[in-house]
Design an enzyme around this catalytic site. Structure first.
Site, PDB file in Angstrom:
ATOM      1  N   SER A 102      18.259  -0.616 -26.542  1.00 41.60           N
ATOM      2  CA  SER A 102      18.816   0.837 -26.708  1.00 41.60           C
ATOM      3  C   SER A 102      19.666   1.234 -27.852  1.00 41.60           C
ATOM      4  O   SER A 102      20.499   0.035 -28.216  1.00 41.60           O
ATOM      5  CB  SER A 102      19.278   1.340 -25.334  1.00 41.60           C
ATOM      6  OG  SER A 102      20.009   2.590 -25.659  1.00 41.60           O
ATOM      7  N   GLU A 118       5.124   0.248 -21.779  1.00 45.16           N
ATOM      8  CA  GLU A 118       5.083   1.675 -21.850  1.00 45.16           C
ATOM      9  C   GLU A 118       4.128   2.221 -22.854  1.00 45.16           C
ATOM     10  O   GLU A 118       3.283   3.383 -22.453  1.00 45.16           O
ATOM     11  CB  GLU A 118       6.497   2.079 -21.944  1.00 45.16           C
ATOM     12  CG  GLU A 118       7.611   1.689 -20.792  1.00 45.16           C
ATOM     13  CD  GLU A 118       9.000   2.332 -21.126  1.00 45.16           C
ATOM     14  OE1 GLU A 118       9.199   3.480 -21.303  1.00 45.16           O
ATOM     15  OE2 GLU A 118       9.598   1.278 -21.464  1.00 45.16           O
ATOM     16  N   GLN A 130     -20.269  13.859 -37.649  1.00 45.36           N
ATOM     17  CA  GLN A 130     -19.407  13.234 -38.496  1.00 45.36           C
ATOM     18  C   GLN A 130     -18.197  12.750 -37.816  1.00 45.36           C
ATOM     19  O   GLN A 130     -17.416  11.742 -38.290  1.00 45.36           O
ATOM     20  CB  GLN A 130     -19.201  13.772 -39.843  1.00 45.36           C
ATOM     21  CG  GLN A 130     -18.461  12.948 -40.906  1.00 45.36           C
ATOM     22  CD  GLN A 130     -18.506  13.684 -42.245  1.00 45.36           C
ATOM     23  OE1 GLN A 130     -19.539  13.274 -43.050  1.00 45.36           O
ATOM     24  NE2 GLN A 130     -17.475  14.166 -42.672  1.00 45.36           N
ATOM     25  N   LYS A 154      20.708  -2.393 -22.041  1.00 46.74           N
ATOM     26  CA  LYS A 154      19.570  -2.246 -21.748  1.00 46.74           C
ATOM     27  C   LYS A 154      18.485  -3.255 -22.493  1.00 46.74           C
ATOM     28  O   LYS A 154      18.479  -3.850 -23.500  1.00 46.74           O
ATOM     29  CB  LYS A 154      18.863  -0.997 -22.361  1.00 46.74           C
ATOM     30  CG  LYS A 154      19.453   0.250 -21.695  1.00 46.74           C
ATOM     31  CD  LYS A 154      19.102   0.561 -20.109  1.00 46.74           C
ATOM     32  CE  LYS A 154      17.820   1.098 -20.299  1.00 46.74           C
ATOM     33  NZ  LYS A 154      17.425   2.410 -20.465  1.00 46.74           N
ATOM     34  N   TYR A 160     -29.829  15.759 -36.451  1.00 47.25           N
ATOM     35  CA  TYR A 160     -28.448  15.549 -37.051  1.00 47.25           C
ATOM     36  C   TYR A 160     -27.947  16.639 -37.411  1.00 47.25           C
ATOM     37  O   TYR A 160     -28.506  17.488 -37.840  1.00 47.25           O
ATOM     38  CB  TYR A 160     -28.589  14.465 -38.423  1.00 47.25           C
ATOM     39  CG  TYR A 160     -27.387  14.365 -38.941  1.00 47.25           C
ATOM     40  CD1 TYR A 160     -26.672  13.359 -38.446  1.00 47.25           C
ATOM     41  CD2 TYR A 160     -26.743  15.271 -40.056  1.00 47.25           C
ATOM     42  CE1 TYR A 160     -25.288  13.191 -38.944  1.00 47.25           C
ATOM     43  CE2 TYR A 160     -25.301  15.051 -40.659  1.00 47.25           C
ATOM     44  CZ  TYR A 160     -24.655  13.996 -39.969  1.00 47.25           C
ATOM     45  OH  TYR A 160     -23.315  13.886 -40.532  1.00 47.25           O
ATOM     46  N   THR A 215       0.940  -1.167  -0.005  1.00 48.32           N
ATOM     47  CA  THR A 215       0.015   0.158  -0.020  1.00 48.32           C
ATOM     48  C   THR A 215       0.882   1.097  -0.017  1.00 48.32           C
ATOM     49  O   THR A 215       2.027   1.229   0.767  1.00 48.32           O
ATOM     50  CB  THR A 215      -0.820   0.264   1.354  1.00 48.32           C
ATOM     51  OG1 THR A 215      -0.237   0.021   2.316  1.00 48.32           O
ATOM     52  CG2 THR A 215      -1.807  -1.100   1.311  1.00 48.32           C
ATOM     53  N   HIS A 216       0.502   2.284  -0.482  1.00 47.82           N
ATOM     54  CA  HIS A 216       1.497   3.393  -1.065  1.00 47.82           C
ATOM     55  C   HIS A 216       2.758   3.134  -1.288  1.00 47.82           C
ATOM     56  O   HIS A 216       3.748   3.861  -1.322  1.00 47.82           O
ATOM     57  CB  HIS A 216       1.648   4.112   0.443  1.00 47.82           C
ATOM     58  CG  HIS A 216       0.387   4.484   1.349  1.00 47.82           C
ATOM     59  ND1 HIS A 216      -0.337   5.409   1.206  1.00 47.82           N
ATOM     60  CD2 HIS A 216      -0.275   3.415   2.079  1.00 47.82           C
ATOM     61  CE1 HIS A 216      -1.411   5.439   2.004  1.00 47.82           C
ATOM     62  NE2 HIS A 216      -1.188   4.112   2.709  1.00 47.82           N
TER      63      HIS A 216
HETATM   64  N1  ARG Z   1     -21.058  11.032 -43.606  1.00 46.59           N
HETATM   65  C1  ARG Z   1     -22.090  11.408 -42.727  1.00 46.59           C
HETATM   66  C2  ARG Z   1     -21.646  11.209 -41.508  1.00 46.59           C
HETATM   67  O1  ARG Z   1     -20.638  10.567 -41.091  1.00 46.59           O
HETATM   68  C3  ARG Z   1     -23.301  10.835 -42.904  1.00 46.59           C
HETATM   69  C4  ARG Z   1     -24.448  11.433 -42.846  1.00 46.59           C
HETATM   70  C5  ARG Z   1     -24.717  12.680 -43.382  1.00 46.59           C
HETATM   71  N2  ARG Z   1     -26.034  13.293 -43.453  1.00 46.59           N
HETATM   72  C6  ARG Z   1     -26.482  14.659 -43.858  1.00 46.59           C
HETATM   73  N3  ARG Z   1     -27.532  14.684 -43.812  1.00 46.59           N
HETATM   74  N4  ARG Z   1     -25.192  15.368 -44.297  1.00 46.59           N
HETATM   75  O2  ARG Z   1     -22.204  11.760 -40.390  1.00 46.59           O
END
Ligand code: ARG
Length: 463
Positions: free
Chosen positions: A281, A294, A326, A287, A321, A159-160
């Site tokens: 190395s 890492e 994207q 080494k 949307y 611990t620690h």
């Molecule tokens: N390439 C677009 C994306 O990955 C697809 C959807 C595009 N839709 C739009 N209405 N422009 O989000």
């Protein structure tokens, strides 16, 4: 410079898209990896349109044959992703129309790229999550194997980062197996919530066509459909959940890597890593560096970064949307690629490492690691634990002064601190006894480790 007017949406425009803007807008270079899912989704959509009388059988056949051909050609390397298309969805649709003519132009009926992309990502991530789960299982198997092999190896528990109590080295390893099993559980939970179909949400508001969303959902192996079309196209929680689970997984891998790095150092020398997972190395001939561990520790940062990037992208978006979305793909793809790469080297690195039992034992012999056991000895002889604890503290201070450890102090000297000390104290505080007797459930004893490893093998079978 302006490029030609061959965009699918060109009808509304008088001018072509600027070349730089076109490159900036295009996602094909990274979303092309979803080609198989895009084709799979399109085939299901076409089948549904035909079932609902929106496409004829002849049109459906043409679409399916065309899409199958595109899939094969991409896989053979005959068809490559050219710059012209804005994204994988437009690429496949344009190629289909090139191949089969007018029927191809009907495929996008009652669909939008907004629900299309949402389906594609879900399908893609669902499969990738399974790949990651099986890679985690391999890592757990390697850990269990090492834990069983080294169940009888005595090592210091910390611990620690200070020597605390003696444990079986296998016990320490099994702690990581527990973490990784939880990681699998989290990924399985993500997949459950991810596995609903947004297809049929269309642009944002559904459609006036008489579609059958449950049908496409079942063809694509989804458990059901999303209930709200706006949510269907604007939700990326499933990406965030997956990346959160990946971040926690990477945190575990990073902690393990950190220990491997420490254990492999000359200061500890608890393990020897296989040559296949270490590097030399360019200047220091002696080494042997634990680069893989890492790098796993280092790559944890980028997986966290991917999660934060997408959280930040989404936080200010109005429904539904927006093109900002994207940006989900590069982040989530990068985190998948990174996690997979890390697990692929971690499992064999763990499986091939050698535990240096003499060194772990010697380390456990120093640092008064059995002081708790000495206090327990007094407590079991009737002294209140707090009083026993105080006495042992004084004995430790005395030993430090004298330059010896508890096992080396003579009985007469012990008796000066408390007359209940007898010769049996030496077996009670021997490292072997200290570990052997830690038989409480989930404790650090040799037997407990064997039990944990056996139970973990059963858990692995059930996952
Ligand atoms: N390439 C677009 C994306 O990955 C697809 C959807 C595009 N839709 C739009 N209405 N422009 O989000």
């Amino acid at each position: 410079m302006l490029i030609n007017m061959d965009k699918m949406w060109a009808g509304r425009f008088q001018k072509a898209l600027d070349k730089k803007a076109d490159e900036f807008n295009s996602s094909l270079r990274f979303d092309c990896r979803m080609y198989a899912q895009d084709i799979q989704g399109s085939k299901a959509h076409a089948a549904m349109l035909c079932k609902q009388g929106i496409l004829t059988e002849v049109e459906l056949q043409a679409i399916h044959t065309g899409l199958d051909g595109i899939l094969q050609d991409i896989e053979k390397g005959v068809l490559t992703f050219t710059d012209g298309a804005e994204d994988i969805h437009m690429f496949v649709e344009a190629e289909l129309t090139k191949r089969i003519g007018d029927a191809g132009k009907k495929l996008h009926t009652a669909r939008s790229r907004n629900d299309q992309v949402a389906v594609d990502i879900r399908l893609y991530l669902r499969d990738e999550a399974e790949v990651v789960i099986s890679l985690i299982k391999e890592a757990i198997e390697a850990i269990v194997m090492q834990a069983e092999t080294n169940a009888d190896v005595i090592a210091p528990g910390y611990t620690h980062l200070q020597r605390a109590q003696p444990i079986s080295f296998g016990h320490h390893l099994m702690a990581y197996a527990e973490m990784l099993v939880r990681d699998i559980g989290r990924l399985q939970d993500c997949v459950k919530r991810m596995n609903v179909s947004p297809l049929g949400s269309c642009a944002l508001a559904g459609t006036t066509y008489h579609t059958d969303r449950a049908y496409t959902a079942s063809l694509l192996g989804f458990d059901g459909v999303t209930a709200n079309s706006i949510d269907g196209v604007s939700d990326r929680d499933f990406c965030l959940e997956l990346m959160s689970a990946f971040s926690i997984l990477m945190m575990h891998l990073s902690r393990l890597s950190e220990e491997i790095i420490l254990w492999a150092s000359w200061e500890f020398k608890f393990i020897e890593l296989d040559d296949a997972y270490t590097t030399g190395s360019s200047i220091m001939p002696q080494k042997k560096n634990p680069d893989m561990a890492e790098l796993i520790r280092g790559k944890t940062g980028r997986v966290y970064g991917d999660l934060i990037a997408l959280l930040t992208t989404l936080k200010g978006l109005p429904l539904a949307y927006n093109k900002d979305m994207q940006e989900d793909k590069e982040a989530v793809f990068d985190s998948i690629d990174t996690v997979k790469m890390c697990l692929e080297v971690l499992a064999p690195m763990l499986a091939t490492m050698k535990v240096l039992a003499k060194n772990t034992y010697a380390a456990a012999g120093k640092g008064f690691i059995n002081a708790t056991d000495l206090a327990d000895y007094l407590a079991k002889k009737g002294r209140p634990f707090r009083a026993a604890y105080k006495t042992v503290g004084q004995i430790v201070a005395y030993c430090i002064e004298k330059g010896c450890v508890l096992d080396e102090l003579a009985l007469e000297e012990y008796k000066k601190f408390d007359e209940v000390f007898e010769a049996d104290l030496y077996t009670e505080i021997s490292l072997q006894t200290c570990v052997e007797k830690r038989t409480s459930e989930g404790g650090a004893s040799f037997a407990s480790v064997k039990k944990q490893a056996a139970a973990m093998k059963e858990v692995l079978k059930s996952l």
